[in-house]
Structure formats: structure tokens, C-alpha cells
Design a protein around this motif. Structure first.
Motif, PDB file in Angstrom:
ATOM      1  N   PHE A   1     -47.312 -19.951 -51.259  1.00 28.06           N
ATOM      2  CA  PHE A   1     -47.350 -19.749 -50.467  1.00 28.06           C
ATOM      3  C   PHE A   1     -47.121 -19.219 -49.011  1.00 28.06           C
ATOM      4  CE2 PHE A   1     -50.130 -15.637 -47.657  1.00 28.06           C
ATOM      5  CZ  PHE A   1     -50.334 -14.630 -48.127  1.00 28.06           C
ATOM      6  N   ALA A   2     -45.806 -18.517 -48.337  1.00 32.10           N
ATOM      7  CA  ALA A   2     -45.810 -18.616 -47.099  1.00 32.10           C
ATOM      8  C   ALA A   2     -45.986 -17.227 -46.215  1.00 32.10           C
ATOM      9  CB  ALA A   2     -44.281 -18.809 -46.941  1.00 32.10           C
ATOM     10  N   ALA A   3     -45.755 -16.993 -45.079  1.00 34.20           N
ATOM     11  CA  ALA A   3     -46.028 -16.287 -44.027  1.00 34.20           C
ATOM     12  C   ALA A   3     -45.524 -16.327 -43.006  1.00 34.20           C
ATOM     13  CB  ALA A   3     -47.848 -14.923 -44.309  1.00 34.20           C
TER      14      ALA A   3
ATOM     15  N   GLY B   1     -42.718 -10.669 -40.073  1.00 36.47           N
ATOM     16  CA  GLY B   1     -44.304  -9.599 -40.319  1.00 36.47           C
ATOM     17  C   GLY B   1     -44.606  -9.436 -42.023  1.00 36.47           C
ATOM     18  N   CYS B   2     -43.785 -10.811 -42.837  1.00 38.62           N
ATOM     19  CA  CYS B   2     -44.031 -10.068 -44.288  1.00 38.62           C
ATOM     20  C   CYS B   2     -45.315 -12.156 -44.742  1.00 38.62           C
ATOM     21  CB  CYS B   2     -42.232 -10.827 -44.726  1.00 38.62           C
ATOM     22  SG  CYS B   2     -40.806  -8.603 -44.573  1.00 38.62           S
ATOM     23  N   MET B   3     -44.860 -11.540 -46.117  1.00 40.07           N
ATOM     24  CA  MET B   3     -45.738 -13.191 -46.501  1.00 40.07           C
ATOM     25  C   MET B   3     -44.651 -12.888 -48.477  1.00 40.07           C
ATOM     26  SD  MET B   3     -48.991 -10.456 -48.365  1.00 40.07           S
ATOM     27  CE  MET B   3     -48.815  -9.245 -48.886  1.00 40.07           C
ATOM     28  N   PHE B   4     -44.285 -14.195 -48.392  1.00 38.33           N
ATOM     29  CA  PHE B   4     -44.035 -13.865 -49.596  1.00 38.33           C
ATOM     30  C   PHE B   4     -44.509 -15.050 -50.558  1.00 38.33           C
ATOM     31  CE2 PHE B   4     -41.395 -17.663 -52.450  1.00 38.33           C
ATOM     32  CZ  PHE B   4     -40.136 -16.485 -53.377  1.00 38.33           C
ATOM     33  N   HIS B   5     -45.278 -14.548 -52.027  1.00 36.86           N
ATOM     34  CA  HIS B   5     -45.582 -15.590 -53.093  1.00 36.86           C
ATOM     35  C   HIS B   5     -44.994 -16.112 -53.878  1.00 36.86           C
ATOM     36  CE1 HIS B   5     -48.530 -15.565 -55.638  1.00 36.86           C
ATOM     37  NE2 HIS B   5     -49.932 -16.752 -54.788  1.00 36.86           N
TER      38      HIS B   5
ATOM     39  N   GLY C   1     -46.860 -18.715 -38.112  1.00 35.29           N
ATOM     40  CA  GLY C   1     -45.805 -18.876 -39.383  1.00 35.29           C
ATOM     41  C   GLY C   1     -46.727 -20.016 -39.799  1.00 35.29           C
ATOM     42  N   PHE C   2     -46.546 -19.693 -41.077  1.00 33.16           N
ATOM     43  CA  PHE C   2     -47.473 -20.915 -42.684  1.00 33.16           C
ATOM     44  C   PHE C   2     -46.690 -20.750 -43.387  1.00 33.16           C
ATOM     45  CE2 PHE C   2     -50.646 -17.533 -42.943  1.00 33.16           C
ATOM     46  CZ  PHE C   2     -50.420 -17.135 -44.443  1.00 33.16           C
ATOM     47  N   VAL C   3     -47.296 -22.513 -43.977  1.00 33.45           N
ATOM     48  CA  VAL C   3     -46.876 -22.356 -45.430  1.00 33.45           C
ATOM     49  C   VAL C   3     -47.234 -23.166 -46.035  1.00 33.45           C
ATOM     50  CG1 VAL C   3     -44.776 -23.090 -47.541  1.00 33.45           C
ATOM     51  CG2 VAL C   3     -43.782 -22.897 -45.570  1.00 33.45           C
ATOM     52  N   LEU C   4     -48.180 -22.907 -47.431  1.00 33.40           N
ATOM     53  CA  LEU C   4     -49.238 -23.456 -48.037  1.00 33.40           C
ATOM     54  C   LEU C   4     -49.392 -23.614 -49.176  1.00 33.40           C
ATOM     55  CD1 LEU C   4     -52.954 -22.331 -48.145  1.00 33.40           C
ATOM     56  CD2 LEU C   4     -52.007 -22.723 -50.673  1.00 33.40           C
ATOM     57  N   TYR C   5     -49.450 -24.948 -49.795  1.00 32.74           N
ATOM     58  CA  TYR C   5     -49.267 -25.224 -51.579  1.00 32.74           C
ATOM     59  C   TYR C   5     -50.171 -25.705 -51.913  1.00 32.74           C
ATOM     60  CZ  TYR C   5     -46.879 -28.298 -55.696  1.00 32.74           C
ATOM     61  OH  TYR C   5     -46.773 -28.373 -56.764  1.00 32.74           O
ATOM     62  N   ASP C   6     -50.927 -24.987 -53.504  1.00 30.49           N
ATOM     63  CA  ASP C   6     -51.795 -25.342 -54.308  1.00 30.49           C
ATOM     64  C   ASP C   6     -51.065 -25.918 -54.906  1.00 30.49           C
ATOM     65  OD1 ASP C   6     -53.511 -25.513 -55.637  1.00 30.49           O
ATOM     66  OD2 ASP C   6     -55.175 -23.510 -55.362  1.00 30.49           O
ATOM     67  N   HIS C   7     -51.634 -27.446 -55.205  1.00 33.47           N
ATOM     68  CA  HIS C   7     -50.764 -28.044 -55.989  1.00 33.47           C
ATOM     69  C   HIS C   7     -51.415 -27.478 -57.239  1.00 33.47           C
ATOM     70  CE1 HIS C   7     -48.260 -31.199 -58.295  1.00 33.47           C
ATOM     71  NE2 HIS C   7     -49.301 -32.243 -58.734  1.00 33.47           N
ATOM     72  N   LYS C   8     -52.909 -27.953 -57.476  1.00 38.01           N
ATOM     73  CA  LYS C   8     -53.783 -28.110 -58.772  1.00 38.01           C
ATOM     74  C   LYS C   8     -52.981 -26.627 -59.003  1.00 38.01           C
ATOM     75  CE  LYS C   8     -57.114 -30.494 -57.898  1.00 38.01           C
ATOM     76  NZ  LYS C   8     -59.277 -30.639 -57.601  1.00 38.01           N
ATOM     77  N   ASP C   9     -53.130 -24.981 -58.715  1.00 40.15           N
ATOM     78  CA  ASP C   9     -52.917 -23.556 -59.025  1.00 40.15           C
ATOM     79  C   ASP C   9     -51.622 -23.652 -59.558  1.00 40.15           C
ATOM     80  OD1 ASP C   9     -54.056 -20.937 -59.480  1.00 40.15           O
ATOM     81  OD2 ASP C   9     -53.234 -20.541 -57.609  1.00 40.15           O
TER      82      ASP C   9
ATOM     83  N   GLU D   1     -44.439 -13.376 -56.700  1.00 41.74           N
ATOM     84  CA  GLU D   1     -45.447 -11.958 -56.551  1.00 41.74           C
ATOM     85  C   GLU D   1     -43.822 -11.558 -55.999  1.00 41.74           C
ATOM     86  OE1 GLU D   1     -47.549  -9.805 -57.973  1.00 41.74           O
ATOM     87  OE2 GLU D   1     -48.333 -11.294 -58.722  1.00 41.74           O
ATOM     88  N   GLY D   2     -43.418 -12.781 -54.980  1.00 49.86           N
ATOM     89  CA  GLY D   2     -42.468 -11.899 -54.293  1.00 49.86           C
ATOM     90  C   GLY D   2     -42.623 -12.262 -52.256  1.00 49.86           C
ATOM     91  N   LEU D   3     -41.831 -11.548 -52.404  1.00 50.19           N
ATOM     92  CA  LEU D   3     -41.246 -11.272 -50.571  1.00 50.19           C
ATOM     93  C   LEU D   3     -41.924  -9.847 -50.532  1.00 50.19           C
ATOM     94  CD1 LEU D   3     -40.926 -12.271 -47.557  1.00 50.19           C
ATOM     95  CD2 LEU D   3     -38.396 -11.438 -48.268  1.00 50.19           C
ATOM     96  N   VAL D   4     -43.099  -9.312 -49.804  1.00 48.58           N
ATOM     97  CA  VAL D   4     -44.116  -8.479 -49.411  1.00 48.58           C
ATOM     98  C   VAL D   4     -43.731  -8.377 -47.793  1.00 48.58           C
ATOM     99  CG1 VAL D   4     -45.825  -6.439 -49.465  1.00 48.58           C
ATOM    100  CG2 VAL D   4     -44.668  -8.527 -51.242  1.00 48.58           C
ATOM    101  N   SER D   5     -43.946  -7.751 -47.160  1.00 53.70           N
ATOM    102  CA  SER D   5     -44.390  -6.873 -45.900  1.00 53.70           C
ATOM    103  C   SER D   5     -45.658  -6.518 -45.627  1.00 53.70           C
ATOM    104  CB  SER D   5     -43.767  -5.753 -45.155  1.00 53.70           C
ATOM    105  OG  SER D   5     -43.376  -5.259 -44.043  1.00 53.70           O
ATOM    106  N   PHE D   6     -46.277  -7.803 -45.116  1.00 57.51           N
ATOM    107  CA  PHE D   6     -47.660  -7.313 -45.055  1.00 57.51           C
ATOM    108  C   PHE D   6     -48.469  -6.288 -43.335  1.00 57.51           C
ATOM    109  CE2 PHE D   6     -47.063 -11.416 -42.355  1.00 57.51           C
ATOM    110  CZ  PHE D   6     -48.192 -10.855 -40.971  1.00 57.51           C
ATOM    111  N   GLU D   7     -47.471  -5.903 -43.042  1.00 58.38           N
ATOM    112  CA  GLU D   7     -47.793  -5.447 -41.700  1.00 58.38           C
ATOM    113  C   GLU D   7     -47.184  -3.256 -42.410  1.00 58.38           C
ATOM    114  OE1 GLU D   7     -44.606  -6.509 -39.121  1.00 58.38           O
ATOM    115  OE2 GLU D   7     -46.264  -7.472 -37.789  1.00 58.38           O
TER     116      GLU D   7
END
Length: 248
Positions: free
Chosen positions: A144-146, A188-192, A132-140, A195-201
Motif C-alpha cells: 500500500f502506497a500513498a 493525492g493518490c493511493m496504490f494497492h 508519502g508512505f509505502v507500507l508492506y504487510d509481509h504476512k498478508d 486494487e490498483g491506482l486510485v485518487s483518494f482526493e
């Protein structure tokens, strides 16, 4: 781990907000609670009025998944768990053999954001392990979490009193901070945040909200499950416009 994103940066699914009128906490209170529970080894980073990230290493236990933190060029990632195919992935993306999972997520994100031909769901499907991870791009301004699908790593998310989105692997902290407006992050999901919440599986299937009640019968924030009968209108695109920073 703890990540808090203000509501002008992240808009969560509306079903995450519980109709039960129970007072939740301000982000500063949540951060204070997290730091006090890891008094000897935690740190936090604040990003003006946009975000807060706090991290503490894993407990020394074979049962506790590892936690990793990495920051590169204003991109920050907290990673929980491990990847069995990390060496293969590092080689595939031309990364250092000694890089850990958090470093890989950042570098893969940077590569795919800038020039990669693969959509996010395809990249995540290639990750072999519990993660599981949470990524934050401060400049952009990208969040993004999954969460992987094997359920060995757990994440939880909720809504604080100022409508901030709170993400943590500590369910007790989430309950304390978000009251009834919390739920397990769906496997099995990612959140952006754009773009919102989506199943990547199952990227061609829609997600549906599943109502939740606590032991007292009060409504809590909804969980999300793949709807096997409902399809999205189109497959996620493949191409330069379908990277981790703007997939859809």
C-alpha cells in the motif's frame, strides 16, 4: 528510501512501462547503488523473493523532509514528511501519544484491516500535512502506497529489468534503475497491489495516463492525472469489506 516489489506481488499500471528499449537494472544492482550512496547510515530488509526495503534517515537539512521507518508484526512502513494532526489521529485511533507518523500508518492499517468501518480514501483524506508512505504487510502480501496532494513530498516509481516495481523518493536512483520506465507517483493518490491506482482526493473520478517524453524525445513511463470528466461506476464501499487490505 527504496522499496522493490517483485512482479508476482505487484502489477503496476501498464502505462508505466516505456516502449523505449533502454536497459534497466536488476533489483540487486539498485539496492547496491542505494546502500553505497548512504554508506554510513542505511540498512535493508529482504523478504525471500517478494520484496526489498531499504531506508536511510533524512539528511540534516531544514529543506529535507523527515524519513521514518517502523516495523510491527511483519508490517513495515517508510514514511516521508509529517502530519500536523498526528496527536489528534493517535487519540482517535487509541494509539500512544508518542507514536510517530510511520507507527500511526501501521496501527491505522492494522485497525482498519481487521475491524475498521472506514475505507482507505476516507482515512487518507483525514491526514493533514505533507506525506508519502509505502507500507508492506509481509504476512498478508499487501503493498500500500500513498502520496499527499500538496506536492511538498515527492515519490517516484518505475519498472526494473525483471519487471519489479521500484519506489523511491530519489529520482536519480529511479532514473538509473528503471531507465525510461519511470514516472512521478501521482499526488493525492493511493496504490494497492490488489486494487490498483486510485485518487483518494477524488475517489469518484477515474485516472487517465498522460504520455511523457524526455529531453531527447524518447517516450517515458506515463504520469497519471484525475480525469474530471470520467466517473467510476460506483463509490468506494464503506463497511467491513472496505478496509486498507481490500478496498475497492
Amino acid at each position: 528510501m527504496l522499496a522493490i516489489f517483485k512482479n508476482d506481488l505487484v502489477v503496476p499500471p501498464k502505462e508505466l512501462n516505456s516502449p523505449a528499449s533502454v536497459e534497466s537494472k536488476q533489483p540487486e544492482e539498485t539496492l547496491k547503488e542505494f546502500l553505497s550512496s548512504h554508506a554510513n547510515n542505511a540498512f535493508s530488509i529482504g523478504f525471500v523473493d517478494k520484496a526489498l526495503i531499504a531506508y536511510a534517515p533524512s539528511e540534516r537539512s531544514f529543506l529535507a523532509p523527515q524519513r521514518l521507518f517502523c516495523g510491527v508484526n511483519d508490517i513495515y512502513c517508510i514514511f516521508i514528511g509529517g502530519l500536523h494532526n498526528l496527536c489528534t489521529l493517535n487519540k482517535q485511533y487509541g494509539l500512544s501519544k508518542v507514536g510517530n507518523e510511520a507507527m500511526f500508518v501501521i496501527e491505522a492499517y492494522r485497525t482498519l484491516r481487521d475491524r475498521g468501518p472506514y475505507p482507505a480514501h476516507q482515512v487518507l483524506q483525514d491526514l493533514d500535512g505533507s506525506f508519502g508512505f509505502v507500507l508492506y504487510d509481509h504476512k498478508d502480501g499487501t503493498v500500500f502506497a500513498a502520496l499527499g496532494g500538496d506536492e511538498n513530498v515527492k515519490l517516484f516509481w518505475g519498472i526494473g529489468s525483471d519487471d519489479s516495481v521500484v519506489i523511491s523518493d530519489d529520482v536519480t536512483l529511479i532514473k538509473s534503475s528503471c531507465a525510461k520506465s519511470f514516472a512521478p507517483f501521482p499526488t493525492g493518490c493511493m496504490f494497492h497491489n490488489k486494487e490498483g491506482l486510485v485518487s483518494f482526493e477524488h475517489p469518484t473520478n477515474k485516472l487517465k495516463a498522460m504520455p511523457r517524453v524526455d529531453s531527447e524525445g524518447a517516450m517515458c513511463g506515463a504520469s497519471f492525472k484525475v480525469d474530471v470528466y470520467s466517473k467510476v461506476h460506483s463509490m468506494p464501499r464503506v463497511g467491513s469489506s472496505a478496509d486498507w487490505s481490500k478496498w475497492g
